[in-house]
Design a protein around this motif. Structure first.
Motif, PDB file in Angstrom:
ATOM      1  N   PHE A   1     110.518  53.370  68.760  1.00  0.00           N
ATOM      2  CA  PHE A   1     111.803  53.668  69.416  1.00  0.00           C
ATOM      3  C   PHE A   1     112.236  52.525  70.341  1.00  0.00           C
ATOM      4  CE2 PHE A   1     109.760  57.760  68.572  1.00  0.00           C
ATOM      5  CZ  PHE A   1     110.730  58.325  67.768  1.00  0.00           C
ATOM      6  N   GLY A   2     113.529  52.467  70.625  1.00  0.00           N
ATOM      7  CA  GLY A   2     114.017  51.409  71.515  1.00  0.00           C
ATOM      8  C   GLY A   2     115.332  51.795  72.165  1.00  0.00           C
ATOM      9  N   LEU A   3     115.365  52.956  72.814  1.00  0.00           N
ATOM     10  CA  LEU A   3     116.629  53.392  73.423  1.00  0.00           C
ATOM     11  C   LEU A   3     116.722  52.889  74.872  1.00  0.00           C
ATOM     12  CD1 LEU A   3     119.204  54.943  72.756  1.00  0.00           C
ATOM     13  CD2 LEU A   3     118.107  57.008  73.579  1.00  0.00           C
ATOM     14  N   ALA A   4     116.093  53.591  75.807  1.00  0.00           N
ATOM     15  CA  ALA A   4     116.194  53.184  77.214  1.00  0.00           C
ATOM     16  C   ALA A   4     114.818  52.838  77.761  1.00  0.00           C
ATOM     17  CB  ALA A   4     116.793  54.311  78.047  1.00  0.00           C
ATOM     18  N   ALA A   5     114.814  51.905  78.725  1.00  0.00           N
ATOM     19  CA  ALA A   5     113.587  51.558  79.454  1.00  0.00           C
ATOM     20  C   ALA A   5     113.986  51.349  80.911  1.00  0.00           C
ATOM     21  CB  ALA A   5     112.975  50.281  78.888  1.00  0.00           C
ATOM     22  N   TYR A   6     113.024  51.511  81.805  1.00  0.00           N
ATOM     23  CA  TYR A   6     113.292  51.360  83.237  1.00  0.00           C
ATOM     24  C   TYR A   6     112.146  50.574  83.853  1.00  0.00           C
ATOM     25  CZ  TYR A   6     115.997  55.565  82.077  1.00  0.00           C
ATOM     26  OH  TYR A   6     116.840  56.456  81.482  1.00  0.00           O
ATOM     27  N   PHE A   7     112.441  49.746  84.850  1.00  0.00           N
ATOM     28  CA  PHE A   7     111.342  49.195  85.637  1.00  0.00           C
ATOM     29  C   PHE A   7     111.781  48.908  87.064  1.00  0.00           C
ATOM     30  CE2 PHE A   7     112.221  44.637  85.959  1.00  0.00           C
ATOM     31  CZ  PHE A   7     113.108  44.411  84.916  1.00  0.00           C
ATOM     32  N   TYR A   8     110.783  48.919  87.948  1.00  0.00           N
ATOM     33  CA  TYR A   8     111.030  48.683  89.367  1.00  0.00           C
ATOM     34  C   TYR A   8     110.230  47.470  89.805  1.00  0.00           C
ATOM     35  CZ  TYR A   8     113.964  52.696  90.203  1.00  0.00           C
ATOM     36  OH  TYR A   8     115.027  53.565  90.193  1.00  0.00           O
TER      37      TYR A   8
ATOM     38  N   GLY B   1     114.256  58.636  71.692  1.00  0.00           N
ATOM     39  CA  GLY B   1     113.722  57.566  72.530  1.00  0.00           C
ATOM     40  C   GLY B   1     112.273  57.836  72.913  1.00  0.00           C
ATOM     41  N   ASN B   2     111.683  56.871  73.585  1.00  0.00           N
ATOM     42  CA  ASN B   2     110.326  57.047  74.141  1.00  0.00           C
ATOM     43  C   ASN B   2     110.253  56.100  75.334  1.00  0.00           C
ATOM     44  OD1 ASN B   2     107.652  57.401  74.703  1.00  0.00           O
ATOM     45  ND2 ASN B   2     106.886  56.651  72.734  1.00  0.00           N
ATOM     46  N   ALA B   3     111.106  56.412  76.340  1.00  0.00           N
ATOM     47  CA  ALA B   3     111.379  55.437  77.398  1.00  0.00           C
ATOM     48  C   ALA B   3     110.181  55.150  78.291  1.00  0.00           C
ATOM     49  CB  ALA B   3     112.543  55.929  78.254  1.00  0.00           C
ATOM     50  N   PRO B   4     109.828  53.872  78.441  1.00  0.00           N
ATOM     51  CA  PRO B   4     108.854  53.510  79.470  1.00  0.00           C
ATOM     52  C   PRO B   4     109.536  53.438  80.836  1.00  0.00           C
ATOM     53  CG  PRO B   4     109.553  51.551  78.275  1.00  0.00           C
ATOM     54  CD  PRO B   4     110.287  52.710  77.659  1.00  0.00           C
ATOM     55  N   PHE B   5     108.819  53.796  81.868  1.00  0.00           N
ATOM     56  CA  PHE B   5     109.301  53.656  83.255  1.00  0.00           C
ATOM     57  C   PHE B   5     108.173  52.922  83.973  1.00  0.00           C
ATOM     58  CE2 PHE B   5     109.907  54.714  87.632  1.00  0.00           C
ATOM     59  CZ  PHE B   5     111.259  54.996  87.816  1.00  0.00           C
ATOM     60  N   ILE B   6     108.417  51.651  84.299  1.00  0.00           N
ATOM     61  CA  ILE B   6     107.334  50.789  84.795  1.00  0.00           C
ATOM     62  C   ILE B   6     107.506  50.542  86.290  1.00  0.00           C
ATOM     63  CG2 ILE B   6     106.191  48.553  84.497  1.00  0.00           C
ATOM     64  CD1 ILE B   6     107.647  48.394  81.717  1.00  0.00           C
ATOM     65  N   VAL B   7     106.454  50.767  87.046  1.00  0.00           N
ATOM     66  CA  VAL B   7     106.498  50.499  88.488  1.00  0.00           C
ATOM     67  C   VAL B   7     105.502  49.376  88.788  1.00  0.00           C
ATOM     68  CG1 VAL B   7     106.424  51.523  90.783  1.00  0.00           C
ATOM     69  CG2 VAL B   7     106.934  52.978  88.813  1.00  0.00           C
TER      70      VAL B   7
ATOM     71  N   VAL C   1     117.974  50.303  69.863  1.00  0.00           N
ATOM     72  CA  VAL C   1     117.539  49.398  68.795  1.00  0.00           C
ATOM     73  C   VAL C   1     116.373  50.067  68.072  1.00  0.00           C
ATOM     74  CG1 VAL C   1     118.316  47.367  70.086  1.00  0.00           C
ATOM     75  CG2 VAL C   1     115.938  48.122  70.322  1.00  0.00           C
ATOM     76  N   LYS C   2     115.840  49.391  67.058  1.00  0.00           N
ATOM     77  CA  LYS C   2     114.738  49.910  66.245  1.00  0.00           C
ATOM     78  C   LYS C   2     115.088  51.322  65.730  1.00  0.00           C
ATOM     79  CE  LYS C   2     110.615  48.749  68.202  1.00  0.00           C
ATOM     80  NZ  LYS C   2     109.721  48.516  69.374  1.00  0.00           N
ATOM     81  N   GLU C   3     114.159  52.257  65.781  1.00  0.00           N
ATOM     82  CA  GLU C   3     114.450  53.579  65.200  1.00  0.00           C
ATOM     83  C   GLU C   3     115.219  54.498  66.151  1.00  0.00           C
ATOM     84  OE1 GLU C   3     111.345  55.383  62.939  1.00  0.00           O
ATOM     85  OE2 GLU C   3     110.735  53.488  62.056  1.00  0.00           O
ATOM     86  N   SER C   4     115.715  53.932  67.247  1.00  0.00           N
ATOM     87  CA  SER C   4     116.584  54.725  68.129  1.00  0.00           C
ATOM     88  C   SER C   4     118.034  54.642  67.693  1.00  0.00           C
ATOM     89  CB  SER C   4     116.440  54.258  69.576  1.00  0.00           C
ATOM     90  OG  SER C   4     115.186  54.654  70.080  1.00  0.00           O
ATOM     91  N   GLY C   5     118.305  53.896  66.630  1.00  0.00           N
ATOM     92  CA  GLY C   5     119.644  53.991  66.052  1.00  0.00           C
ATOM     93  C   GLY C   5     120.422  52.699  66.006  1.00  0.00           C
ATOM     94  N   GLN C   6     121.724  52.870  65.804  1.00  0.00           N
ATOM     95  CA  GLN C   6     122.621  51.726  65.637  1.00  0.00           C
ATOM     96  C   GLN C   6     123.990  52.114  66.160  1.00  0.00           C
ATOM     97  OE1 GLN C   6     124.056  51.790  61.557  1.00  0.00           O
ATOM     98  NE2 GLN C   6     122.155  52.766  60.985  1.00  0.00           N
TER      99      GLN C   6
ATOM    100  N   GLU D   1     114.212  40.771  79.568  1.00  0.00           N
ATOM    101  CA  GLU D   1     114.359  40.135  78.257  1.00  0.00           C
ATOM    102  C   GLU D   1     113.277  40.578  77.275  1.00  0.00           C
ATOM    103  OE1 GLU D   1     116.689  36.206  79.991  1.00  0.00           O
ATOM    104  OE2 GLU D   1     114.649  35.963  79.229  1.00  0.00           O
ATOM    105  N   ALA D   2     112.104  40.912  77.789  1.00  0.00           N
ATOM    106  CA  ALA D   2     110.978  41.225  76.893  1.00  0.00           C
ATOM    107  C   ALA D   2     111.004  42.669  76.379  1.00  0.00           C
ATOM    108  CB  ALA D   2     109.660  40.968  77.617  1.00  0.00           C
ATOM    109  N   LEU D   3     111.668  43.554  77.095  1.00  0.00           N
ATOM    110  CA  LEU D   3     111.656  44.963  76.661  1.00  0.00           C
ATOM    111  C   LEU D   3     112.549  45.134  75.432  1.00  0.00           C
ATOM    112  CD1 LEU D   3     111.775  46.757  80.133  1.00  0.00           C
ATOM    113  CD2 LEU D   3     109.887  46.827  78.483  1.00  0.00           C
ATOM    114  N   GLU D   4     111.995  45.723  74.375  1.00  0.00           N
ATOM    115  CA  GLU D   4     112.756  45.881  73.118  1.00  0.00           C
ATOM    116  C   GLU D   4     113.522  47.199  73.148  1.00  0.00           C
ATOM    117  OE1 GLU D   4     109.488  45.628  70.429  1.00  0.00           O
ATOM    118  OE2 GLU D   4     109.252  43.467  70.740  1.00  0.00           O
ATOM    119  N   TYR D   5     114.552  47.241  73.981  1.00  0.00           N
ATOM    120  CA  TYR D   5     115.325  48.466  74.181  1.00  0.00           C
ATOM    121  C   TYR D   5     116.812  48.123  74.267  1.00  0.00           C
ATOM    122  CZ  TYR D   5     110.971  50.839  74.867  1.00  0.00           C
ATOM    123  OH  TYR D   5     109.737  51.374  74.641  1.00  0.00           O
ATOM    124  N   GLY D   6     117.663  49.092  73.936  1.00  0.00           N
ATOM    125  CA  GLY D   6     119.113  48.863  73.999  1.00  0.00           C
ATOM    126  C   GLY D   6     119.657  48.930  75.417  1.00  0.00           C
TER     127      GLY D   6
END
Ligand code: SIN
Length: 487
Positions: free
Chosen positions: A414-421, A260-266, A457-462, A433-438
């Protein structure tokens, strides 16, 4: 600090094949070390292709009977196994900390997390429903039944040596499959202890098999052997791609839970204290060694300074040390190579203008340890923006607008996990809806549990693990067309 488990027969160091504990045919072993001290814990049988082929054959034979057990019988076996995990919680956690390094409290959390998957799939075994379909012609009837796939190979990583195995074995068995497991060579003891408990739970010989040793040989046997009908893997994207390509030779089903390469957005409307708490969990759990760890922290410009100040305070309270010591919150990384990779990412960022602040009260015990670090003045051209850090390092990027941050958050294969606050309901929907993550954590830093689908999703797997969707990956759909109804 307790050095060994109370029940020392949980320490197994041979392969588990067809219900027997066996040495490698060569008699060779490899050492398992404690990354916190460098001590050798034990030596484990170093198996290769031949032992793996033997395990696959045993799994195939066992599956002929296992697939005929009722859902309630499989439920009962899995629940017995689950109960033994609870009974031996302290010992399983200690073994995990000894070989992997994570703090004991986290290790206990992992054992319970793994046991939760076992209980969940024990229950799900009873809910493998089929379908009836309206007839296509008047003298036929259509039905769908779901059946086990057959022999499933499970290749699991060192970062969650207990839970990742439980999360694969439990659905495989619940669906009526048998398994051949290859746990990571860094952390085989947690896995072998689970096999020992499965044995004590009475799970029949050959239903669960486990081999460690020569990874390329074992991988080649698993992917080339036509008896193996499915491969489930958790690990890096490059290895996942190779295993998928190799499995195509025999058209195996694959589930890949990769990097993964998770974004964490505040956002500037966020509750800052909640965002700092969420980041502490999602960034520093397991010393940053999870594939869902926050990797790129994006903070909106208006609250950037306030957020960094609060984060500095929270990080300064982390305690680095041996995972067995009371109060430790950051243990060693799994080995020196892993720690060197993390140090190289910090050095590259600093060489390109980043400011690095490290937090460690005492001198670090050995080269497997990396001090919790905050990086500011980071930019998108640094390696740390593009690569999975897998260590306790928090790079904080600044952003101005929602559109800009979504573009940058998605700017990765990558598209595994993403976080936002955020507390703006419109923004919550738009960004989700816009974040391309599973998986997306919204005002939440802890997103993994057995009831939620885990996967990317993407190269984070299936594929997806856990949840009501998790069993489908271990079942085949069979269509039954019954004719002659009108005659
Ligand atoms: C992983 O890092 O592979 C799994 C993390 C989780 O289950 O939360």
């Amino acid at each position: 600090m307790r050095p060994t488990p109370k029940d020392d027969s949980l320490i197994r160091n041979q392969a588990y094949i067809d219900g027997q504990w066996v040495d490698a045919l060569s008699g060779e072993t490899f050492a398992v070390t404690n990354p916190a001290t460098g001590d050798v814990l034990t030596n484990v049988s170093r198996c290769g292709a031949k032992e793996t082929a033997h395990a696959i054959k045993a799994a195939d034979t066992a599956q002929q009977l296992w697939k005929k057990t009722s859902a309630k019988e499989r439920f009962a076996y899995l629940m017995k196994w689950h109960d033994l995990m609870h009974e031996h919680l302290e010992d399983l956690a200690l073994l995990l900390t000894l070989e992997q390094g994570k703090p004991l409290a986290e290790a206990k959390g992992e054992v319970l997390y793994g046991a939760n998957y076992v209980r969940w799939f024990a229950e799900e075994a009873k809910r493998v429903y089929g379908d009836t379909i309206p007839n296509a012609t008047s003298d036929t009837r259509l039905l769908v039944i779901k059946q086990p796939i057959g022999v499933v190979a499970c290749i699991t990583p060192w970062n969650f040596p207990n839970a990742m195995l439980a999360r694969k074995i439990a659905p495989a068995l619940a669906a009526g499959n048998t398994v051949v497991c290859k746990p990571a060579n860094e952390t085989p003891l947690s896995a072998l202890a689970l096999a020992e408990l499965a044995d004590r739970a009475g799970i029949p010989a050959g239903v669960i098999n486990m081999v460690n040793g020569i990874t390329p040989e074992i991988g080649e046997e698993i992917t080339s052997n036509p008896i193996v009908r499915k491969l489930t893997f958790t690990g890096s994207t490059p290895i996942g791609k190779k295993l998928t390509a190799d499995s195509a030779r025999t058209m195996k089903r694959t589930s890949m839970e990769l990097g993964g390469n998770a974004p964490f957005i505040v956002f500037d409307d966020a509750d800052l204290d909640a965002a700092v708490s969420g980041l502490m969990i999602s960034k520093f759990r397991n010393a940053g060694q999870t594939c869902v760890c926050s990797n790129r922290i994006f903070v909106q410009s208006g609250i950037y300074d306030a957020f960094v100040e609060r984060l500095n305070k929270a990080v300064s309270e982390l305690v680095v040390g041996d995972g067995r010591s009371e109060g430790t919150s950051i243990g060693p990384l799994v080995h020196e190579r892993a720690a060197n990779n993390v140090r190289a990412l910090i050095e590259e960022a600093v060489s390109k203008g980043a400011t690095s602040k490290s937090f460690a009260i005492d001198e670090l015990p050995n080269a497997c340890f990396v001090a919790p670090t905050i990086l500011t003045d980071v930019s998108d051209d640094m390696r740390i923006f593009h690569e999975e850090i897998f260590g306790p390092v928090a790079p904080i990027f600044k952003f101005d607008t929602e559109n800009d941050v979504i573009k940058r958050a998605n700017d990765t294969p990558f598209g595994l996990a993403a976080y936002f606050y955020s507390r703006d309901i419109g923004r919550v929907w738009r960004v989700s809806e816009a974040l391309e993550y599973g998986m997306v954590g919204i005002n939440a830093g802890a997103i993994s549990n057995e009831m939620a689908p885990f996967g990317g999703v993407k190269e984070s797997g299936q594929g997806r693990e856990g949840s009501k969707y998790g069993l489908d990956d271990y079942l085949e759909i069979k269509s039954l067309c019954m004719g002659g109804i009108d005659t």
